[in-house]
Design a protein around this motif. Structure first.
Motif, mmCIF file in Angstrom:
data_model
loop_
_atom_site.group_PDB
_atom_site.id
_atom_site.type_symbol
_atom_site.label_atom_id
_atom_site.label_comp_id
_atom_site.label_asym_id
_atom_site.label_seq_id
_atom_site.Cartn_x
_atom_site.Cartn_y
_atom_site.Cartn_z
ATOM 1 N N ARG A 155 44.705 48.621 99.773
ATOM 2 C CA ARG A 155 45.681 47.678 100.335
ATOM 3 C C ARG A 155 45.463 46.298 99.744
ATOM 4 N NH1 ARG A 155 45.186 49.206 106.796
ATOM 5 N NH2 ARG A 155 45.920 51.386 106.632
ATOM 6 N N LEU A 156 46.550 45.665 99.333
ATOM 7 C CA LEU A 156 46.470 44.299 98.841
ATOM 8 C C LEU A 156 46.313 43.333 100.010
ATOM 9 C CD1 LEU A 156 49.224 44.280 96.069
ATOM 10 C CD2 LEU A 156 46.759 44.225 95.740
ATOM 11 N N ALA A 157 45.563 42.254 99.776
ATOM 12 C CA ALA A 157 45.394 41.234 100.809
ATOM 13 C C ALA A 157 46.724 40.527 101.067
ATOM 14 C CB ALA A 157 44.316 40.239 100.390
ATOM 15 N N LYS A 158 46.801 39.835 102.214
ATOM 16 C CA LYS A 158 48.055 39.205 102.617
ATOM 17 C C LYS A 158 48.465 38.062 101.703
ATOM 18 C CE LYS A 158 47.541 40.403 107.497
ATOM 19 N NZ LYS A 158 47.478 39.894 108.892
ATOM 20 N N ASP A 159 47.511 37.441 100.989
ATOM 21 C CA ASP A 159 47.842 36.302 100.124
ATOM 22 C C ASP A 159 48.280 36.744 98.729
ATOM 23 O OD1 ASP A 159 45.416 37.329 99.453
ATOM 24 O OD2 ASP A 159 44.394 35.399 99.205
ATOM 25 N N LYS A 160 48.722 37.956 98.572
ATOM 26 C CA LYS A 160 49.152 38.471 97.267
ATOM 27 C C LYS A 160 50.477 37.842 96.870
ATOM 28 C CE LYS A 160 51.828 42.379 99.019
ATOM 29 N NZ LYS A 160 53.107 41.872 98.485
ATOM 30 N N PRO A 161 50.819 37.843 95.568
ATOM 31 C CA PRO A 161 52.137 37.366 95.133
ATOM 32 C C PRO A 161 53.248 38.257 95.675
ATOM 33 C CG PRO A 161 50.597 37.470 93.283
ATOM 34 C CD PRO A 161 49.930 38.149 94.428
ATOM 35 N N ALA A 162 54.426 37.677 95.881
ATOM 36 C CA ALA A 162 55.539 38.421 96.470
ATOM 37 C C ALA A 162 56.029 39.548 95.571
ATOM 38 C CB ALA A 162 56.696 37.462 96.789
ATOM 39 N N TRP A 163 55.841 39.406 94.258
ATOM 40 C CA TRP A 163 56.360 40.414 93.320
ATOM 41 C C TRP A 163 55.371 41.558 93.074
ATOM 42 C CZ3 TRP A 163 52.949 40.638 89.282
ATOM 43 C CH2 TRP A 163 52.181 39.499 89.032
ATOM 44 N N LEU A 164 54.203 41.507 93.713
ATOM 45 C CA LEU A 164 53.164 42.495 93.453
ATOM 46 C C LEU A 164 52.989 43.399 94.669
ATOM 47 C CD1 LEU A 164 51.050 43.357 91.338
ATOM 48 C CD2 LEU A 164 49.412 41.852 92.486
ATOM 49 N N ALA B 62 52.570 48.201 91.823
ATOM 50 C CA ALA B 62 54.029 48.290 91.749
ATOM 51 C C ALA B 62 54.566 46.885 91.499
ATOM 52 C CB ALA B 62 54.609 48.869 93.034
ATOM 53 N N ILE B 63 55.263 46.699 90.404
ATOM 54 C CA ILE B 63 55.800 45.393 90.009
ATOM 55 C C ILE B 63 57.273 45.336 90.361
ATOM 56 C CG2 ILE B 63 55.969 43.703 88.168
ATOM 57 C CD1 ILE B 63 53.119 44.616 88.764
ATOM 58 N N ASN B 64 57.660 44.369 91.184
ATOM 59 C CA ASN B 64 59.063 44.167 91.554
ATOM 60 C C ASN B 64 59.660 43.111 90.624
ATOM 61 O OD1 ASN B 64 61.549 43.862 92.717
ATOM 62 N ND2 ASN B 64 60.791 43.456 94.793
ATOM 63 N N ASP B 65 60.418 43.553 89.633
ATOM 64 C CA ASP B 65 60.980 42.625 88.645
ATOM 65 C C ASP B 65 61.951 41.633 89.264
ATOM 66 O OD1 ASP B 65 59.580 43.768 86.510
ATOM 67 O OD2 ASP B 65 61.059 45.379 86.330
ATOM 68 N N ASP B 66 62.603 42.013 90.381
ATOM 69 C CA ASP B 66 63.564 41.097 91.009
ATOM 70 C C ASP B 66 62.872 39.882 91.624
ATOM 71 O OD1 ASP B 66 65.558 42.851 90.305
ATOM 72 O OD2 ASP B 66 65.514 43.916 92.222
ATOM 73 N N GLU B 67 61.582 40.022 91.968
ATOM 74 C CA GLU B 67 60.854 38.928 92.615
ATOM 75 C C GLU B 67 60.022 38.105 91.629
ATOM 76 O OE1 GLU B 67 61.076 38.010 95.682
ATOM 77 O OE2 GLU B 67 62.300 39.656 96.454
ATOM 78 N N LEU C 243 59.336 31.002 85.776
ATOM 79 C CA LEU C 243 58.237 30.492 84.952
ATOM 80 C C LEU C 243 56.967 31.216 85.388
ATOM 81 C CD1 LEU C 243 59.066 26.662 84.935
ATOM 82 C CD2 LEU C 243 59.500 28.336 83.136
ATOM 83 N N MET C 244 56.631 32.251 84.659
ATOM 84 C CA MET C 244 55.476 33.082 85.005
ATOM 85 C C MET C 244 54.201 32.412 84.514
ATOM 86 S SD MET C 244 55.142 35.948 86.605
ATOM 87 C CE MET C 244 53.941 37.263 86.890
ATOM 88 N N PRO C 245 53.188 32.235 85.381
ATOM 89 C CA PRO C 245 51.933 31.643 84.912
ATOM 90 C C PRO C 245 51.216 32.579 83.948
ATOM 91 C CG PRO C 245 51.704 32.445 87.156
ATOM 92 C CD PRO C 245 53.161 32.561 86.812
ATOM 93 N N LYS C 246 50.334 32.012 83.123
ATOM 94 C CA LYS C 246 49.605 32.813 82.155
ATOM 95 C C LYS C 246 48.662 33.779 82.845
ATOM 96 C CE LYS C 246 46.457 32.515 78.208
ATOM 97 N NZ LYS C 246 45.697 31.627 77.306
ATOM 98 N N LYS C 247 48.069 33.380 83.955
ATOM 99 C CA LYS C 247 47.109 34.232 84.657
ATOM 100 C C LYS C 247 47.332 34.109 86.152
ATOM 101 C CE LYS C 247 43.130 35.106 82.982
ATOM 102 N NZ LYS C 247 41.728 35.105 82.493
ATOM 103 N N VAL C 248 47.248 35.237 86.848
ATOM 104 C CA VAL C 248 47.349 35.275 88.309
ATOM 105 C C VAL C 248 45.955 35.606 88.833
ATOM 106 C CG1 VAL C 248 48.486 36.338 90.282
ATOM 107 C CG2 VAL C 248 49.724 36.095 88.130
ATOM 108 N N PRO C 249 45.192 34.606 89.263
ATOM 109 C CA PRO C 249 43.794 34.864 89.646
ATOM 110 C C PRO C 249 43.680 35.293 91.116
ATOM 111 C CG PRO C 249 44.239 32.516 89.714
ATOM 112 C CD PRO C 249 45.527 33.174 89.301
ATOM 113 N N GLY C 250 42.522 35.873 91.423
ATOM 114 C CA GLY C 250 42.148 36.115 92.818
ATOM 115 C C GLY C 250 43.024 37.087 93.574
#
Length: 638
Positions: free
Chosen positions: A508-517, A527-532, A536-543
């Motif tokens: 299970r992903l933690a609650k602070d995950k990105p909306a598109w993940l 699972a990647i949601n392309d609609d979300e 401007l996508m950041p170079k790295k999504v940390p943590g």
């Protein structure tokens, strides 16, 4: 029975009468259904077209079609007499004779009842009488008309009582098999009742045709697209018309067997359409159920949680048993019976439905199993073949006997226990098992730690492209395998986690995950949601934290922290070079005779001949290194 038909030469050619009774021959004692008149006085054929125009108009004016013309009776076959069958009515207990071709298989009769239940004819007295059978069967299984058509009717035609094919054979109610080739078209003969057909547009199985307002007979019906000049005529106001211009609903017996290829084609089209409709209904039902569950949860959100009542002190238990899945959880018996006598034990049995624990109910229908064939302790039951003799295979059994005999004869093993009756084999001389020494186990353990460190170096830069692909599915499960392990200082220490690693029950992903993940809980694939995705996508999504959940589905016993790189390609683009060198360096402490086995696991990611790493997918790299680490860890602690 022999009839005559003109063959065009002036002579009389005898007709051969046939019907498909394969289901009756397979299960002669099976319960089935028979068609009878509404007053049960005589047999009645719901597939028969009226004999003349007068009878036709009379049935139209009185509405005697479909379930209003004939009814079903549940029967059992008493004696098969060929063309006729002697049956016994389940309710009236009468024995009478019916034509074999008019019997319906039990499952098909249930489909008839199910079709009536979805029509405006549910008030019919005979349907009310049989509806209980339908309700009981729905509790045990889900009726599927598509499955029945696919298995029983795709290569058969449900037709009328006297349908003559192109070979002169007269079929009664069932014709099987269908022709595999399309006969050449012939000219129309309106005076003889023959008209040209362009195509068969739609299909109705017989149980649907029975209640359809444009059909009313127990035959398969087809929406026939007529050829010119009838193609442009509007038949919508006719008794068998449709909204499609130039098309009418026709029973199977009116369509020649030369169009069997079109029959199969339109049946397959109906199967695909029904399956799509069923999937859509299931999705809508799931959405409706989810909304209802969410609304109920919100309604009770403000209520304070109920306090748990502890009926005993776990510290007072004399013996605790370790949980199979969670070694840090133990179980025990709070209160045992004062006596093992049946009278004492039965005093604590529930006497009312509300006495049962949550999640358990009383037997339905109620009563004890005095005559059943179950395997309860107090009666063995009537087991017809407890030894399962039908599974015996002489050749297989003899082969299994020869294997230990050959090993004993060659001296590989020695036979023991012939006197005590234990009958086992032990290794012969020279086949004793020796455990690895302390130095070897330590070397294998340190190599396993080095491979785990290499895996940790990959976690901060997982390529987004790799997580999208199917080959990236093993990334999270393989890394999670080592995140939940409590590593001891020495492979000989004994404590919780020393015999790991443990596979999580859910991810299970933690609650602070990105909306598109998102993540699939069962296998840990992203699972990647392309609609979300942001513009401007950041170079790295940390943590990004992945919680590793225990089998009870409530508590996470560990977490895995990864970072996602949105610009690195799936094969790593150089980010795997340093971890690969770390893996090869860690293997140098393993003695050469044992190193070859580990190198076999690592061949997909490293060329040991040229001593260079391979450009591989990140998922392939993580899987190979994790498998090698698992081998080393098991050999060190086994």
């Amino acid at each position: 029975t022999v009839a005559a038909q003109a063959d065009g030469t002036g002579d009389q050619k005898p007709l051969v009468w046939k019907t498909d009774r394969s289901w009756l021959e397979r299960r002669p004692d099976e319960k089935c259904w028979a068609w009878r008149s509404l007053d049960l006085a005589q047999n009645r054929d719901p597939s028969e077209i009226p004999a003349n125009r007068g009878d036709h108009l009379k049935r139209i004016n009185t509405g005697l079609w479909g379930p209003k013309y004939a009814r079903l009776c549940a029967v059992s076959v008493m004696e098969d007499r060929g063309a006729n069958v002697q049956v016994k009515d389940h309710k009236a207990k009468q024995i009478y004779e019916v034509p074999a071709s008019q019997l319906l298989p039990w499952y098909e009769g249930l489909l008839v009842l199910d079709s009536i239940s979805r029509s405006p004819m549910t008030s019919l007295p005979w349907f009310q009488e049989l509806s209980g059978i339908l309700v009981q069967d729905r509790k045990e299984r889900r009726l599927s008309s598509t499955l029945y058509v696919e298995k029983r009717l795709l290569d058969a035609a449900v037709t009328g009582p006297t349908t003559v094919d192109s070979t002169g054979t007269c079929w009664q109610h069932r014709r099987r098999p269908l022709r595999k080739e399309l006969l050449p078209p012939s000219g129309a003969d309106p005076d003889g009742g023959w008209f040209q057909v362009d195509d068969l547009l739609e299909y109705l199985p017989p149980w649907e045709s029975l209640v359809h307002p444009k059909c009313g007979l127990y035959q398969e019906f087809y929406l026939v697209q007529w050829a010119a000049p009838h193609r442009s005529i509007d038949y919508s106001q006719m008794e068998n018309g449709s909204d499609t211009q130039g098309a009418t609903w026709e029973p199977d017996e009116c369509i020649p067997d030369g169009l069997d290829v079109l029959r199969v084609k339109v049946k397959q089209k109906w199967l695909e359409l029904e399956q799509r409709n069923r999937q859509q209904r299931e999705r809508q039902e799931a959405i409706k159920q989810a909304k209802s569950t969410r609304a109920g949860a919100e309604a009770h959100a403000d209520e304070p949680p109920a306090k748990k009542v502890r009926n005993f002190n776990p510290a007072a238990l004399q013996k605790l048993y370790k949980d199979v899945f969670r070694p840090n959880v133990h179980h025990g018996i709070s209160q045992g019976p004062s006596s093992t006598a049946d009278e004492v034990i039965k005093q604590g049995w529930p006497k009312k439905p509300e006495d049962y624990p949550d999640g358990h109910t009383a037997s339905n229908p109620p009563g004890f199993c005095g005559e059943c064939t179950c395997m309860e302790d107090w009666h063995l039951g009537d087991v017809p073949d407890p030894n399962k003799d039908y599974l015996r295979n002489h050749n297989r059994d003899r082969t299994c006997e020869r294997i230990p005999d050959g090993m004993i004869y060659s001296g590989t093993v020695r036979r023991r226990g012939t006197v005590t009756g234990r009958h086992y084999c032990e290794p012969g001389g020279g086949y004793g098992r020796s455990s690895p020494g302390a130095d070897l186990r330590a070397a294998l353990w340190h190599a396993s730690q080095g491979l785990q460190n290499a895996l940790e170096q990959v976690a901060p830069s997982l390529p987004l492209q790799a997580l999208r692909e199917k080959r990236g599915a093993p990334i999270v499960p393989c890394m999670a395998l080592w995140s939940g392990q409590i590593i001891p200082m020495s492979p000989f220490e004994e404590h919780v986690g020393a015999h790991g690693p443990y596979i999580p029950s859910q991810y299970r992903l933690a609650k602070d995950k990105p909306a598109w993940l998102g993540m699939k809980a069962s296998n840990g694939s992203f699972a990647i949601n392309d609609d979300e995705l942001p513009a401007l996508m950041p170079k790295k999504v940390p943590g990004v934290n992945v919680n590793l959940v225990e089998p009870d589905g409530q508590q996470a016993f560990a977490s895995l922290k990864v970072s996602i790189d949105t610009q690195v390609v799936a094969h790593g683009s150089g980010c795997l070079d340093k971890p690969t060198l770390e893996v090869i360096r860690a293997l140098q402490v393993v003695p050469a005779p044992h190193r070859a086995l580990i190198e076999t696991r690592l061949q997909p990611i490293y060329d040991f001949a040229s001593r260079s790493g391979k450009q591989v997918h990140v998922g392939t790299w993580v899987k190979a290194v994790s498998d090698a680490a698992l081998m080393l860890s098991g050999a060190a602690t086994g």
